[in-house]
Design a protein around this motif. Structure first.
Motif, PDB file in Angstrom:
ATOM      1  N   ILE A 199     -11.833   0.033   4.276  1.00 26.02           N
ATOM      2  CA  ILE A 199     -10.604   0.716   3.870  1.00 26.02           C
ATOM      3  C   ILE A 199     -10.705   2.146   4.370  1.00 26.02           C
ATOM      4  O   ILE A 199     -11.692   2.832   4.089  1.00 26.02           O
ATOM      5  CB  ILE A 199     -10.413   0.704   2.349  1.00 26.02           C
ATOM      6  CG1 ILE A 199     -10.311  -0.733   1.823  1.00 26.02           C
ATOM      7  CG2 ILE A 199      -9.164   1.491   1.962  1.00 26.02           C
ATOM      8  CD1 ILE A 199     -10.178  -0.823   0.307  1.00 26.02           C
ATOM      9  N   THR A 258     -11.697  -7.151   0.562  1.00 24.29           N
ATOM     10  CA  THR A 258     -11.839  -6.248   1.712  1.00 24.29           C
ATOM     11  C   THR A 258     -13.279  -5.755   1.799  1.00 24.29           C
ATOM     12  O   THR A 258     -14.089  -6.338   2.512  1.00 24.29           O
ATOM     13  CB  THR A 258     -10.850  -5.076   1.618  1.00 24.29           C
ATOM     14  OG1 THR A 258     -11.011  -4.390   0.356  1.00 24.29           O
ATOM     15  CG2 THR A 258      -9.425  -5.562   1.752  1.00 24.29           C
ATOM     16  N   MET A 307      -6.845  -2.716  -7.895  1.00 21.06           N
ATOM     17  CA  MET A 307      -7.777  -2.398  -6.820  1.00 21.06           C
ATOM     18  C   MET A 307      -9.038  -3.241  -6.878  1.00 21.06           C
ATOM     19  O   MET A 307      -9.704  -3.428  -5.860  1.00 21.06           O
ATOM     20  CB  MET A 307      -8.109  -0.906  -6.829  1.00 21.06           C
ATOM     21  CG  MET A 307      -6.942  -0.019  -6.398  1.00 21.06           C
ATOM     22  SD  MET A 307      -6.302  -0.405  -4.739  1.00 21.06           S
ATOM     23  CE  MET A 307      -7.702   0.037  -3.701  1.00 21.06           C
ATOM     24  N   ASP A 323      -1.829  -6.642  -3.523  1.00 22.75           N
ATOM     25  CA  ASP A 323      -2.930  -7.420  -4.107  1.00 22.75           C
ATOM     26  C   ASP A 323      -2.589  -8.898  -4.272  1.00 22.75           C
ATOM     27  O   ASP A 323      -3.477  -9.735  -4.449  1.00 22.75           O
ATOM     28  CB  ASP A 323      -3.386  -6.819  -5.443  1.00 22.75           C
ATOM     29  CG  ASP A 323      -2.269  -6.658  -6.466  1.00 22.75           C
ATOM     30  OD1 ASP A 323      -1.239  -7.355  -6.351  1.00 22.75           O
ATOM     31  OD2 ASP A 323      -2.424  -5.831  -7.383  1.00 22.75           O
ATOM     32  N   PRO A 345      -2.546   2.950  -3.774  1.00 27.06           N
ATOM     33  CA  PRO A 345      -3.479   2.142  -4.580  1.00 27.06           C
ATOM     34  C   PRO A 345      -3.032   2.002  -6.028  1.00 27.06           C
ATOM     35  O   PRO A 345      -3.363   1.016  -6.688  1.00 27.06           O
ATOM     36  CB  PRO A 345      -4.800   2.915  -4.458  1.00 27.06           C
ATOM     37  CG  PRO A 345      -4.430   4.296  -4.025  1.00 27.06           C
ATOM     38  CD  PRO A 345      -3.208   4.129  -3.191  1.00 27.06           C
ATOM     39  N   ILE A 397      -8.167  -5.897  -4.598  1.00 23.63           N
ATOM     40  CA  ILE A 397      -8.195  -5.388  -3.216  1.00 23.63           C
ATOM     41  C   ILE A 397      -9.624  -5.303  -2.713  1.00 23.63           C
ATOM     42  O   ILE A 397      -9.949  -5.780  -1.609  1.00 23.63           O
ATOM     43  CB  ILE A 397      -7.512  -4.008  -3.133  1.00 23.63           C
ATOM     44  CG1 ILE A 397      -6.013  -4.086  -3.491  1.00 23.63           C
ATOM     45  CG2 ILE A 397      -7.715  -3.395  -1.746  1.00 23.63           C
ATOM     46  CD1 ILE A 397      -5.158  -4.807  -2.478  1.00 23.63           C
ATOM     47  N   TYR A 398     -10.514  -4.711  -3.500  1.00 27.94           N
ATOM     48  CA  TYR A 398     -11.901  -4.547  -3.064  1.00 27.94           C
ATOM     49  C   TYR A 398     -12.590  -5.900  -2.860  1.00 27.94           C
ATOM     50  O   TYR A 398     -13.374  -6.077  -1.926  1.00 27.94           O
ATOM     51  CB  TYR A 398     -12.688  -3.724  -4.087  1.00 27.94           C
ATOM     52  CG  TYR A 398     -12.190  -2.307  -4.268  1.00 27.94           C
ATOM     53  CD1 TYR A 398     -11.745  -1.556  -3.183  1.00 27.94           C
ATOM     54  CD2 TYR A 398     -12.170  -1.716  -5.531  1.00 27.94           C
ATOM     55  CE1 TYR A 398     -11.280  -0.264  -3.359  1.00 27.94           C
ATOM     56  CE2 TYR A 398     -11.716  -0.416  -5.711  1.00 27.94           C
ATOM     57  CZ  TYR A 398     -11.269   0.302  -4.631  1.00 27.94           C
ATOM     58  OH  TYR A 398     -10.809   1.583  -4.800  1.00 27.94           O
ATOM     59  N   ASN A 407      -1.514  -1.244  -7.122  1.00 29.74           N
ATOM     60  CA  ASN A 407      -2.320  -2.440  -6.930  1.00 29.74           C
ATOM     61  C   ASN A 407      -3.419  -2.562  -7.977  1.00 29.74           C
ATOM     62  O   ASN A 407      -3.874  -1.568  -8.536  1.00 29.74           O
ATOM     63  CB  ASN A 407      -2.979  -2.403  -5.548  1.00 29.74           C
ATOM     64  CG  ASN A 407      -1.988  -2.504  -4.416  1.00 29.74           C
ATOM     65  OD1 ASN A 407      -1.695  -3.588  -3.948  1.00 29.74           O
ATOM     66  ND2 ASN A 407      -1.461  -1.363  -3.967  1.00 29.74           N
ATOM     67  N   LEU A 422      -3.973   1.495   2.840  1.00 32.12           N
ATOM     68  CA  LEU A 422      -2.902   1.326   1.871  1.00 32.12           C
ATOM     69  C   LEU A 422      -2.492   2.674   1.317  1.00 32.12           C
ATOM     70  O   LEU A 422      -3.337   3.506   1.002  1.00 32.12           O
ATOM     71  CB  LEU A 422      -3.299   0.358   0.758  1.00 32.12           C
ATOM     72  CG  LEU A 422      -4.417   0.696  -0.211  1.00 32.12           C
ATOM     73  CD1 LEU A 422      -4.303  -0.177  -1.461  1.00 32.12           C
ATOM     74  CD2 LEU A 422      -5.790   0.487   0.414  1.00 32.12           C
ATOM     75  N   ILE A 445      -3.522 -10.183  -0.570  1.00 29.39           N
ATOM     76  CA  ILE A 445      -4.683  -9.601   0.116  1.00 29.39           C
ATOM     77  C   ILE A 445      -5.750 -10.655   0.415  1.00 29.39           C
ATOM     78  O   ILE A 445      -6.526 -10.514   1.377  1.00 29.39           O
ATOM     79  CB  ILE A 445      -5.274  -8.435  -0.715  1.00 29.39           C
ATOM     80  CG1 ILE A 445      -6.273  -7.610   0.118  1.00 29.39           C
ATOM     81  CG2 ILE A 445      -5.928  -8.949  -1.992  1.00 29.39           C
ATOM     82  CD1 ILE A 445      -5.649  -6.857   1.251  1.00 29.39           C
TER      83      ILE A 445
END
Length: 364
Positions: free
Chosen positions: A326, A319, A312, A287, A307, A315-316, A310, A304, A290
């Protein structure tokens, strides 16, 4: 392995063209942005039990026996049919992370038999001095050590595909684990590379360049033998995505965003550009860098492994909210995010089918 044919005949008899075509279309719709739901969780319309008992083949028994290797890989296809899950039927030359390091002479580290785990490779004993010698020699022989074994197993898969039409149509041979430039360098260099990021940047970049050139050369040789049957798509770990490569950036967890920019991004980008894009896999924490991924050309998916390591939400943000999918996300993380009401925008594939928890297909 005696009677390999009976297992191949069992698999051939259980593959249904209509079911496999339908599953592939589900994956293509997801990959192409046509999926209408929140979480992509494909299933086959019907499961199919084996008519023979498939043997359990241990990893170490596959490393020097082609029959064992192909049987172990096709057993995974048998399991997918039996479960009726959404895994695309696929096999690979399964020799672990040491394939490209072995081209440079790295010694394999074979795991204890009972762990049933793929081998790794040892760093070169001479450290930085050995790295300098590799750079002087340039791209190595692609067929030495594990390289030759990869192409030999691939030839067997291709031969089986010709002999068994439904296996040939629906069991995809996907690329072996070629890692990524930084992972290759770290495997060969050892932990000393983390000092030389500061002490000898020039040499690190020279080795990263060689690793990139070797990755590209090996992958081109792979596609000569096993050309992509779906232009613009790629399969990894029984999942479909756009592009033709999956880069492994496990070492990125150890690097700052600035170091990712300098030592990983430019070399990954060369490979993505060369092969029409693809995906990036990472273990551990990602993260912190990212935000760089959506700035790169041709990154269509990430995968990944952990998770739980991280944030998340970060991350979201970088991404799925930017159109990067994902794939293979752990069901526990999907459940957590759904309870919070998170909108995946149809860009997340869950590794274990949510639909299958409530209703399993009827086996025939």
């Amino acid at each position: 392995m005696e009677n390999l044919e009976k297992y191949l005949e069992d698999l051939e008899s259980r593959i249904d063209d209509e079911i496999e075509n339908d599953l592939m279309q589900q994956w293509k719709d997801f990959t192409d942005g046509k999926f209408q739901g929140n979480v992509f969780s494909p299933n086959r319309k019907k499961a199919s039990k084996p008519k023979v008992e498939w043997p359990k083949i241990m990893v170490n028994d596959t490393l020097n026996d082609i029959d064992n290797m192909v049987l172990q890989q096709y057993e995974l296809c048998s399991k997918a049919l039996e479960a009726g899950n959404g895994e695309i039927l696929s096999v690979r030359c399964n020799f672990g992370t040491g394939i490209i390091p072995s081209l440079f002479g790295a010694e394999l580290f074979i795991m204890p038999y009972e762990t049933d785990t793929l081998p790794a490779s040892r760093s070169l004993p001479g450290g930085k001095e050995d790295i300098k010698k590799l750079i002087d020699k340039g791209v190595p022989d692609l067929y030495q050590n594990l390289g030759g074994k990869v192409f030999e197993v691939a030839e067997r898969f291709l031969s089986i595909a010709k002999q068994y039409p439904k296996i040939g149509r629906h069991v995809h041979i996907y690329a072996p684990d070629t890692q990524g430039p930084m992972a290759i360098c770290q495997s060969l260099w050892g932990s000393g590379i983390f000092f030389d990021f500061y002490d000898d940047k020039k040499l690190v970049h020279e080795m990263l360049n060689l690793a990139t050139e070797t990755f590209i050369a090996f992958t081109k040789e792979w596609f000569k033998l096993v050309p992509s049957v779906m232009e613009g798509y790629c399969i990894n770990w029984c999942m479909l995505h756009k592009g033709h490569v999956m880069l492994r950036d496990d070492d990125a967890m150890n690097l700052s965003p600035d170091m990712f920019e300098e030592f990983i991004r430019p070399y990954d980008q060369r490979i993505l550009d060369e092969f029409g894009g693809g995906g990036i896999h990472f273990c551990g924490k990602g993260d912190h860098y990212i935000h760089i991924i959506p700035q790169m050309r041709g990154v269509y998916v990430i995968n990944l492994s952990q998770p739980e390591c991280n944030n998340m939400d970060i991350i979201y943000k970088h991404t799925v909210e930017k159109g990067i999918k994902i794939i293979g996300l752990k069901k526990e993380e999907v459940e957590r995010a759904l309870k919070k009401g998170f909108d995946f925008h149809g860009n997340v594939h869950v590794g274990a089918s949510i639909a299958a928890w409530d209703k399993k297909p009827q086996a025939n």
